[in-house]
Motif scaffolding. Structure first.
Motif, short mmCIF file in Angstrom:
data_model
loop_
_atom_site.label_atom_id
_atom_site.label_comp_id
_atom_site.label_asym_id
_atom_site.label_seq_id
_atom_site.Cartn_x
_atom_site.Cartn_y
_atom_site.Cartn_z
N CYS A 1 71.45 47.72 -17.93
CA CYS A 1 70.27 48.38 -17.36
C CYS A 1 70.70 49.31 -16.21
O CYS A 1 71.45 48.89 -15.33
CB CYS A 1 69.28 47.34 -16.85
N CYS B 1 68.76 47.41 -12.78
CA CYS B 1 69.12 46.07 -12.27
C CYS B 1 70.51 45.61 -12.74
O CYS B 1 71.02 44.60 -12.27
CB CYS B 1 68.06 45.04 -12.66
N CYS C 1 64.07 47.41 -20.24
CA CYS C 1 64.85 46.28 -19.73
C CYS C 1 64.02 45.00 -19.74
O CYS C 1 62.90 44.97 -19.24
CB CYS C 1 65.33 46.58 -18.31
N ASN D 1 64.53 42.51 -18.05
CA ASN D 1 64.52 41.90 -16.72
C ASN D 1 63.62 42.65 -15.74
O ASN D 1 62.80 42.03 -15.05
CB ASN D 1 65.95 41.83 -16.19
N CYS D 2 63.77 43.97 -15.67
CA CYS D 2 63.06 44.69 -14.60
C CYS D 2 62.05 45.72 -15.13
O CYS D 2 61.35 46.35 -14.34
CB CYS D 2 64.06 45.37 -13.67
ZN LIG Z 1 66.72 46.13 -15.55
#
Ligand SMILES: [Zn+2]
Length: 211
Positions: A4, A7, A17, A19-20
């Motif tokens: 990513c 992050c 992503c 995650n973020c």
């Molecule tokens: Zn990310």
């Protein structure tokens, strides 16, 4: 695996992503863009809804203050999303893309006329040639004939679109891929031919109005 740009999380390529929520700028196939399984029958209104939702999430304006890498990823992902949407929402484009995913493609444009259409193509080209040279009462009669022909071609096109959907359904039901590829190519080739023919008919009629 890709990383990513925001992050740094490493993950399998996807649009956003995990995650973020930042766009990853990764190249993935059109179905994966929409987190769809590879199925050919697509719910157009659901597709449109998801398209708008994803567009908002990855829009470049949202990342104007971010790093150059994130901004570049947002542009790439937005372009991929738009391209994928245009491909998946149109059954013909979707069918052609499906062939591509199977390492297949339609023959070049100047292919031979599909046999079931040969007679029709011949007749229409003949009528258009006559129409071009017609004058007076002949012209009116031929123009009416060509208009009727246009309706006939549109009906044939609708029937082919139906064939296309039935082919899609058989893919989704786990039909025999080699056989379905042959049929899919045949239907798409006929659609491509009819499109050209319809365009020629429209031009023939427009030229009369312009003259
Ligand atoms: Zn990310």
């Amino acid at each position: 695996m890709i990383e990513c740009p925001s992050c740094g999380r490493r993950q399998a390529p996807r649009l956003i992503c995990e995650n973020c929520g930042v766009p990853l700028g990764a190249e993935v196939d059109g179905f994966a863009v929409f987190s769809l399984r590879r199925k050919l029958v697509v719910d157009a209104s659901a597709l449109e809804r998801v398209y708008h939702e994803l567009s908002r999430q990855i829009h470049p304006d949202r990342f104007a203050q971010d790093s150059a890498r994130v901004r570049a990823a947002s542009l790439r992902s937005t372009a991929l999303l738009t391209r994928s949407y245009r491909t998946l929402r149109d059954p013909v484009a979707r069918g052609l893309y499906w062939l591509e995913l199977h390492g297949e493609k339609l023959a070049d444009r100047n292919q031979t006329v599909p046999p079931d259409l040969a007679q029709l193509v011949f007749e229409v080209q003949d009528e258009l040639a006559e129409l071009r040279d017609a004058r007076g009462a002949d012209l009116e009669r031929l123009r009416e004939g060509t208009r009727a022909r246009r309706v006939e071609l549109e009906n044939a096109m609708n029937a082919l679109q139906g064939d296309l959907v039935r082919n899609f359904e058989r893919w989704d039901a786990g039909g025999d891929a080699p056989q379905l590829i042959v049929e899919l190519k045949a239907v798409l080739a006929k659609i491509a031919y009819l499109r050209t023919l319809l365009r020629d008919v429209d031009r023939g009629l427009e030229n009369l109005q312009a003259a």
